[in-house]
Design an enzyme around this catalytic site. Structure first.
Site, PDB file in Angstrom:
ATOM      1  N   HIS A  96      -1.023   6.333   5.295  1.00 10.96           N
ATOM      2  CA  HIS A  96      -0.326   5.047   5.378  1.00 10.96           C
ATOM      3  C   HIS A  96      -1.182   4.066   6.174  1.00 10.96           C
ATOM      4  O   HIS A  96      -1.961   4.484   7.031  1.00 10.96           O
ATOM      5  CB  HIS A  96       1.020   5.214   6.097  1.00 10.96           C
ATOM      6  CG  HIS A  96       1.804   6.395   5.627  1.00 10.96           C
ATOM      7  ND1 HIS A  96       2.123   6.588   4.312  1.00 10.96           N
ATOM      8  CD2 HIS A  96       2.339   7.443   6.301  1.00 10.96           C
ATOM      9  CE1 HIS A  96       2.811   7.713   4.193  1.00 10.96           C
ATOM     10  NE2 HIS A  96       2.945   8.255   5.387  1.00 10.96           N
ATOM     11  N   TYR A 129      -0.117   5.698   0.158  1.00  9.28           N
ATOM     12  CA  TYR A 129       1.234   5.256  -0.220  1.00  9.28           C
ATOM     13  C   TYR A 129       1.973   4.794   1.035  1.00  9.28           C
ATOM     14  O   TYR A 129       1.557   5.103   2.157  1.00  9.28           O
ATOM     15  CB  TYR A 129       2.014   6.335  -0.980  1.00  9.28           C
ATOM     16  CG  TYR A 129       2.098   7.690  -0.327  1.00  9.28           C
ATOM     17  CD1 TYR A 129       3.179   8.039   0.481  1.00  9.28           C
ATOM     18  CD2 TYR A 129       1.106   8.641  -0.529  1.00  9.28           C
ATOM     19  CE1 TYR A 129       3.256   9.288   1.072  1.00  9.28           C
ATOM     20  CE2 TYR A 129       1.164   9.894   0.053  1.00  9.28           C
ATOM     21  CZ  TYR A 129       2.249  10.206   0.853  1.00  9.28           C
ATOM     22  OH  TYR A 129       2.327  11.439   1.439  1.00  9.28           O
TER      23      TYR A 129
END
Ligand code: C5P
Length: 327
Positions: free
Chosen positions: A302, A255
């Site tokens: 990430h 995410y």
């Protein structure tokens, strides 16, 4: 008789030319944009804001307009809180959360407690809403950006990005602080606490922090309460987080980072976006200006490299201005 007719003609000519001048002035002030509506008609619109370039102007970049969705909900409210099945399964799978409650039941407790308002629907051709997004990169040290940052209408800070002791470089104004429970800190009463919920337990923590104070642990220790103005609390919509992941991070890693999410929030609530304190070290470390840490952006959560490329592209497309700092 002839003199009278001549006078009338001159009067009419003067009236006609002043009307034409007024009309031309009006058209000059309203930057004209021709758009094709869904029925194929050609309509005439004014520029969406009063800045020299407006983020929301989708006419000048195909790359941007393919990704930018002005209709996605930014903040949770009682009327938009229902999640569609796609969003719900993606969002609820993001972070391990052993004691999570039921999303709907938890959300029902939110809005008697926190403001349930529409925000940021105040865009206008007569306004230029400026925003500074301040990341936590060490490259801001020694920059002397502080006074420039404080000139913005909104100053959005992220996680534990301190101002005290660093004012010369990072400024002292904070209108919004974007946090999740594990990164939360005390705020002054004028700052909006903007919660980024990555799991149901994060929303439960927010409720608990302002009521029972009994949640002290998620996947790690979290503060049982924080100082913040309850009437300025906002909760980012899970659908917005998925939108950033799909459209802007293009599905990279698990995410988007908090900084990247904040930057995209700024694209949706500001007309002009200036970016400070973004940029890893050459060995891919997300260093901080206020502490010694060694977080690689290649940790699977990430994709710092891809986010960085997207941020650079936003600048190439004239949507943001990156202030690179020094380090
Ligand atoms: O590390 P932290 O998540 O608190 O930093 C806030 C945000 O600032 C990050 O999510 C990242 O987007 C950005 N950042 C950066 N370069 C760094 C440190 C942080 O771009 N060196």
């Amino acid at each position: 008789m002839v003199v009278l007719r001549l006078k009338k003609q001159r009067y009419m000519a003067a009236l006609l030319s002043s009307t034409t001048i007024l009309l031309l002035l009006y058209l000059q002030n309203s930057l004209l944009i021709f758009t094709y509506g869904s029925f194929g008609f050609v309509s005439v619109l004014r520029s969406p804001c009063a800045c020299s370039i407006c983020v929301a102007d989708r006419e000048n970049s195909n790359w941007f307009s393919e990704r930018y969705n002005p209709n996605v909900p930014i903040l949770l409210t009682s009327t938009n809180s229902l999640l569609n099945a796609n969003v719900s399964s993606w969002w609820e799978g993001l972070q391990y959360s052993p004691d999570s409650g039921n999303y709907t039941e938890v959300v029902n407790q939110l809005f008697p407690l926190f403001p349930d308002k529409e925000h940021y629907s105040d865009a206008s051709p007569d306004r230029c809403r400026t925003c500074a997004v301040v990341g936590n990169s060490g490259n801001i040290l020694g920059s002397h950006y502080g006074p420039l940052i404080d000139l913005h209408d909104f100053v959005l800070r992220i996680n534990k990005g301190l101002t005290e002791g660093y004012e010369k470089d990072v400024g002292s104004k904070t209108t919004h602080r974007i946090v999740y429970p594990e990164s939360a800190m005390d705020l002054d009463s004028s700052t909006h606490l903007m919660l980024l919920p990555f799991k149901v337990l994060d929303i439960q923590w927010l409720i608990s922090a302002f009521t029972t104070k009994n949640i002290t642990h998620t996947y790690m220790e979290v503060p049982s309460t924080i100082k913040a103005n309850k009437d300025k609390v906002m909760i980012v919509h899970p659908e917005f987080i998925k939108y950033v992941y799909d459209n802007w991070a293009e599905g990279h890693a698990r995410y988007p980072s908090t900084g990247f999410l904040t930057l995209i929030i700024a694209l949706h609530i500001c007309d002009e976006v200036n970016v400070f304190g973004f940029g890893a070290t050459s060995d891919k470390i997300w260093n901080h200006y206020f502490e010694e840490i060694l977080t690689s952006y290649e940790n699977g959560m990430h994709d710092g490299k891809f986010e960085n490329e997207t941020i650079n592209r936003l600048q190439q497309e004239n949507k943001i201005l990156i202030h690179k700092g020094w380090a």
